[in-house]
Design an enzyme around this catalytic site. Structure first.
Site, PDB file in Angstrom:
ATOM      1  N   LYS A  69      44.755  31.781  42.438  1.00  0.00           N
ATOM      2  CA  LYS A  69      44.800  31.762  41.042  1.00  0.00           C
ATOM      3  C   LYS A  69      45.488  30.527  40.642  1.00  0.00           C
ATOM      4  O   LYS A  69      46.413  29.799  41.455  1.00  0.00           O
ATOM      5  CB  LYS A  69      45.973  32.857  40.336  1.00  0.00           C
ATOM      6  CG  LYS A  69      45.209  34.100  40.281  1.00  0.00           C
ATOM      7  CD  LYS A  69      45.953  35.166  39.575  1.00  0.00           C
ATOM      8  CE  LYS A  69      45.466  36.533  39.812  1.00  0.00           C
ATOM      9  NZ  LYS A  69      44.263  36.740  38.678  1.00  0.00           N
ATOM     10  N   ARG A  80      38.971  46.060  41.619  1.00  0.00           N
ATOM     11  CA  ARG A  80      37.952  47.109  41.887  1.00  0.00           C
ATOM     12  C   ARG A  80      37.594  47.409  43.312  1.00  0.00           C
ATOM     13  O   ARG A  80      37.014  48.379  43.358  1.00  0.00           O
ATOM     14  CB  ARG A  80      36.598  46.278  40.908  1.00  0.00           C
ATOM     15  CG  ARG A  80      36.224  45.153  41.497  1.00  0.00           C
ATOM     16  CD  ARG A  80      35.369  44.091  40.716  1.00  0.00           C
ATOM     17  NE  ARG A  80      36.062  43.201  39.568  1.00  0.00           N
ATOM     18  CZ  ARG A  80      35.591  42.529  38.842  1.00  0.00           C
ATOM     19  NH1 ARG A  80      34.515  42.411  38.800  1.00  0.00           N
ATOM     20  NH2 ARG A  80      36.203  42.283  37.740  1.00  0.00           N
TER      21      ARG A  80
HETATM   22  N1  BES Z   1      44.958  41.361  38.235  1.00  0.00           N
HETATM   23  C1  BES Z   1      43.693  40.427  37.480  1.00  0.00           C
HETATM   24  C2  BES Z   1      43.789  40.797  36.063  1.00  0.00           C
HETATM   25  C3  BES Z   1      44.697  40.315  35.226  1.00  0.00           C
HETATM   26  C4  BES Z   1      44.824  39.247  34.176  1.00  0.00           C
HETATM   27  C5  BES Z   1      45.589  41.426  34.966  1.00  0.00           C
HETATM   28  C6  BES Z   1      45.927  38.953  33.633  1.00  0.00           C
HETATM   29  C7  BES Z   1      46.776  40.967  34.067  1.00  0.00           C
HETATM   30  C8  BES Z   1      46.679  39.965  33.413  1.00  0.00           C
HETATM   31  C9  BES Z   1      42.677  40.941  38.332  1.00  0.00           C
HETATM   32  O1  BES Z   1      42.680  41.177  39.602  1.00  0.00           O
HETATM   33  C10 BES Z   1      41.992  39.452  38.351  1.00  0.00           C
HETATM   34  O2  BES Z   1      42.157  38.444  38.836  1.00  0.00           O
HETATM   35  N2  BES Z   1      40.689  39.662  37.546  1.00  0.00           N
HETATM   36  C11 BES Z   1      39.908  38.346  37.430  1.00  0.00           C
HETATM   37  C12 BES Z   1      38.373  38.747  37.578  1.00  0.00           C
HETATM   38  C13 BES Z   1      37.458  37.691  37.595  1.00  0.00           C
HETATM   39  C14 BES Z   1      37.709  37.003  39.145  1.00  0.00           C
HETATM   40  C15 BES Z   1      36.132  38.120  37.634  1.00  0.00           C
HETATM   41  C16 BES Z   1      40.133  37.729  35.972  1.00  0.00           C
HETATM   42  O3  BES Z   1      40.075  38.587  34.974  1.00  0.00           O
HETATM   43  O4  BES Z   1      40.074  36.777  35.824  1.00  0.00           O
HETATM   44 MN    MN Z   2      42.921  39.301  40.694  1.00  0.00          MN
END
Ligand code: BES
Ligand code: MN
Ligand code: ZN
Length: 492
Positions: free
Chosen positions: A272, A347
């Site tokens: 991230k 997921r």
């Molecule tokens: N844990 C995150 C989602 C999330 C985002 C939770 C903001 C709480 C607040 C999840 O694991 C994630 O990183 N999702 C990605 C998916 C993408 C890589 C397809 C996202 O939402 O950017």
């Molecule tokens: Mn994630």
């Protein structure tokens, strides 16, 4: 703090703070309200006029009433328009009263609010929830408590005499919500897969649930390659937690609740970046927290329903052992997954958790997950996304959430979008195009549930409240616990 059901009317109550709910239609004060104002020598009317109090929902004001009076302060809480009264307005009004009482240094608080829909039990329940959830203060990580002043010690629910059972129920539900808040709010160096398993063990022993914790080797034997792939870069051992609540007689139904349990989500090698909120990713076990919170509540409420509480708990980290973007993992149902983005890890963990859960032979499965930023873009911070192919389960959850005061909104499981997850080499990829990201995430999960009625709640938004909002925030909300509890109880 103790919450008591009292037959006393607000005209007779004595104590530090007397909170009165006022409709917009009633700021003129007639009947008993006029008598109360007379009792306090007109100070309520004066307060309303001085502060131009309109009784908007959520608004509250306080004034001192003459010394020598049996009440020290009167608190007015706005209820909005009479015909628009919702159950959650009362939960919020009780919360506003409790917050204001604490600010006004009232140790004893009397709350007089209307009964909703002639249902005194449900009214007592939501008022109790509102008070507990508003007064909860997390001082665990402060060297000195932030709220050192006098605390609210006793709350009397006026006109609700005889509702002791409803108050007890609300105490139990609130203890589950607060546990979920504590788990979500604690940082990732405090809440780890190991401590999550310990918390599950504490719930099991305190409330008589069964606990099974699968270690890495156990998960390997079950072929949980998707979950273990996510876990493989962490220095901490993954824990697959399975709590079971069994009622005494024959259960009316068997249900399962599954929670995403990432105690930290760095994104993995698709790390991230700046502005991604990486420093907030301790919240990524919010689904597991709601699952454990519900287990704590259900263990006390003891409905005639068997409930399984499941979470595949780990961290998503980076190291020389990390999944490479592009790696192929095999889940426990034999499906192969091309991990084109290591940040879509939730997921992957849920895939194996859902396969495991379906083998238990339950009547329905609900999963909760802080799954996608896309769901937050779609529905904002207050509303969870609900995905399910099963209309009956959707309506059960919608009802449960309505009573809980938790907002959920159904989004479509558009099968065609699954094309976005097509892989040239494996059965499918773990991420698709940016557009419709919360839908493709739900469609991915669907690959791991064959025939059991199943629903998925994406709680990435409401797991956390940046600002104070009714009985929530600032901070972890414990979202999902009340909806889950209501859903289970409605099956008993
Ligand atoms: N844990 C995150 C989602 C999330 C985002 C939770 C903001 C709480 C607040 C999840 O694991 C994630 O990183 N999702 C990605 C998916 C993408 C890589 C397809 C996202 O939402 O950017
Ligand atoms: Mn994630
Ligand atoms: Zn995540």
């Amino acid at each position: 703090m103790e919450i008591l059901a009292k037959d006393t009317s607000f005209l007779e109550w004595s104590g530090d703070g007397l909170a009165i709910g006022l409709f917009e239609d009633d700021v003129e004060l007639t009947g008993d309200l006029a008598s109360l104002d007379e009792k306090f020598a007109g100070s309520i009317k004066e307060l309303i006029a001085e502060e131009e109090f309109k009784a908007k929902p959520g608004s509250s004001i306080a004034t001192r009433v003459g010394s020598g009076s049996s009440v020290r302060k009167v608190l007015l809480v706005g209820l909005g328009k009479k015909e628009a009264l919702k159950l959650d307005t009362l939960r919020r009004a009780a919360a506003a009263a409790a917050r204001l009482a604490k600010k006004q240094k009232s140790k004893t608080l009397g709350i007089s609010l209307p009964v909703w829909n002639n249902d005194a039990a449900l009214t007592a329940q939501v008022l109790t929830e509102g008070v507990h959830l508003a007064l909860y203060q997390d001082n665990r990580f402060k060297s000195e408590p932030e709220d050192k002043g006098p605390q609210v010690e006793q709350v009397d629910l006026l006109g609700l005499g005889g509702q002791e059972a409803a108050i007890t129920r609300a105490n139990q539900i609130s203890s589950g919500v607060i546990l979920a808040r504590q788990l979500v709010a604690a940082p990732a160096n405090s809440v780890t897969p190991i401590t999550m398993a310990e918390t599950a063990a504490a719930i099991a022993s305190e409330h008589g649930l069964q606990l099974e914790v699968l270690e890495r080797e156990d998960c390997e034997k079950l072929g949980m390659g998707a979950f273990l792939g996510v876990a493989q870069a962490s220095d901490l051992p993954p824990k697959f937690v399975h709590l079971t609540y069994k009622p005494e007689g024959t259960p009316k139904r068997k249900l399962a609740i599954v929670g995403k349990g990432l105690t930290f989500d760095s994104g993995g090698l698709n790390i991230k970046g700046a502005g991604s909120g990486i420093e907030t990713m301790k919240i990524d076990m919010g689904g597991a927290a709601a699952t454990l919170g519900a287990a704590k509540a259900i263990g006390q409420l003891k409905p005639d329903v068997e409930v399984h509480f499941i979470s595949a708990v780990t961290e998503n980290m980076i190291s020389g052992h990390a999944v490479h973007p592009g790696d192929i993992l095999t889940a426990s149902n034999g499906k192969t997954i091309e991990v084109n983005n290591t940040d879509a890890e939730g997921r992957l963990t849920l895939a194996d958790a859902l396969v495991f859960t379906e083998k238990l032979g339950v009547d329905a499965i609900v999963d909760l997950a802080t799954l996608t930023g896309a769901c937050v873009v779609a529905l904002g911070d207050d509303i969870a996304g609900l995905f399910s192919p099963d209309d009956a389960l959707v309506s059960q959850l919608e009802k449960a959430a309505e009573i809980a005061g938790e907002k959920i909104w159904r989004l479509p499981m558009e099968d065609k979008y699954f094309e976005g997850l097509k892989s040239g080499i494996a059965d499918f990829k773990n991420t698709g195009p940016r557009a419709g990201g919360s839908i493709t995430a739900a469609l991915f999960l669907k690959q791991f549930v064959k025939e059991t009625p199943w629903a998925h709640l994406d709680i990435a938004g409401p797991v956390w409240a940046d600002k104070e909002n009714g009985y929530n925030g600032p901070g972890a909300t414990g979202f999902g616990v009340r909806t889950l509890v209501n859903w289970v109880l409605s099956s008993s």
